[in-house]
Design a protein around this motif. Structure first.
Motif, short mmCIF file in Angstrom:
data_model
loop_
_atom_site.label_atom_id
_atom_site.label_comp_id
_atom_site.label_asym_id
_atom_site.label_seq_id
_atom_site.Cartn_x
_atom_site.Cartn_y
_atom_site.Cartn_z
N TRP A 164 -16.77 22.38 13.93
CA TRP A 164 -16.00 21.98 12.77
C TRP A 164 -16.99 21.35 11.94
N PRO A 165 -16.92 21.64 10.45
CA PRO A 165 -17.70 20.93 9.60
C PRO A 165 -17.44 19.36 9.68
N GLU A 166 -18.30 18.48 9.10
CA GLU A 166 -17.88 17.05 9.27
C GLU A 166 -16.72 16.73 8.37
N GLU A 167 -16.29 17.15 7.07
CA GLU A 167 -15.30 16.87 6.33
C GLU A 167 -13.95 17.39 7.18
N VAL A 168 -14.05 18.33 7.86
CA VAL A 168 -12.84 18.95 8.92
C VAL A 168 -12.63 17.89 10.00
N LEU A 169 -13.86 17.47 10.66
CA LEU A 169 -13.74 16.31 11.54
C LEU A 169 -13.11 15.16 10.99
N ALA A 170 -13.55 14.65 9.93
CA ALA A 170 -12.89 13.62 9.18
C ALA A 170 -11.37 13.61 9.21
N ARG A 171 -11.04 14.65 8.56
CA ARG A 171 -9.54 14.99 8.51
C ARG A 171 -8.86 14.87 10.05
N HIS A 172 -9.32 15.50 10.90
CA HIS A 172 -8.80 15.60 12.13
C HIS A 172 -8.91 14.21 13.01
N SER A 203 -3.36 15.83 16.67
CA SER A 203 -4.55 15.18 17.54
C SER A 203 -5.00 15.69 18.59
N ASP A 204 -6.23 14.92 19.19
CA ASP A 204 -6.89 15.59 20.51
C ASP A 204 -5.61 15.67 21.59
#
Length: 106
Positions: A90-98, A43-44
């Motif tokens: 980070w790519p969009e799919e990685v941001l979604a996972r994050h 998490s952040d």
């Protein structure tokens, strides 16, 4: 911080040249901070605390971290800016996972 980060994590966030996503966290090798990074699944708040307090407080007894604490070198706003910088690349799919990690945070 960015200079220090580039020294440890590479000029393009690629990590130590011998680091791989399967490298144990206490290997002493700085991980990538790009889309392959183990921090993607944190998490952040967890990322913030690793930067502020260093890696040692978050490892099991007997494991050593090379990640220094920046609590006396960076303000909280600067730490959040570093996190925003990393996530911005980070790519969009990685941001979604994050974001799943953020949602798991209490």
């Amino acid at each position: 911080m960015l200079f220090r980060s580039s020294y440890c994590h590479g000029t393009d966030r690629e990590g130590h040249e011998d680091w791989r996503p399967t490298t144990p966290i206490a290997s002493g090798l700085s991980p990538a901070l790009d889309e392959r990074s183990p921090i993607v699944d944190r998490s952040d708040r967890q990322i913030f605390e690793w930067i502020k307090y260093g890696g040692q407080p978050f490892l099991p007894s007997g494991m050593r971290s090379q990640m220094p604490a920046f609590e006396f070198n960076l303000t909280e706003a600067q730490i959040w800016a570093v996190i925003a910088y990393l996530k911005n690349r980070w790519p969009e799919e990685v941001l979604a996972r994050h974001e799943l990690a953020n949602k798991r945070e209490p």
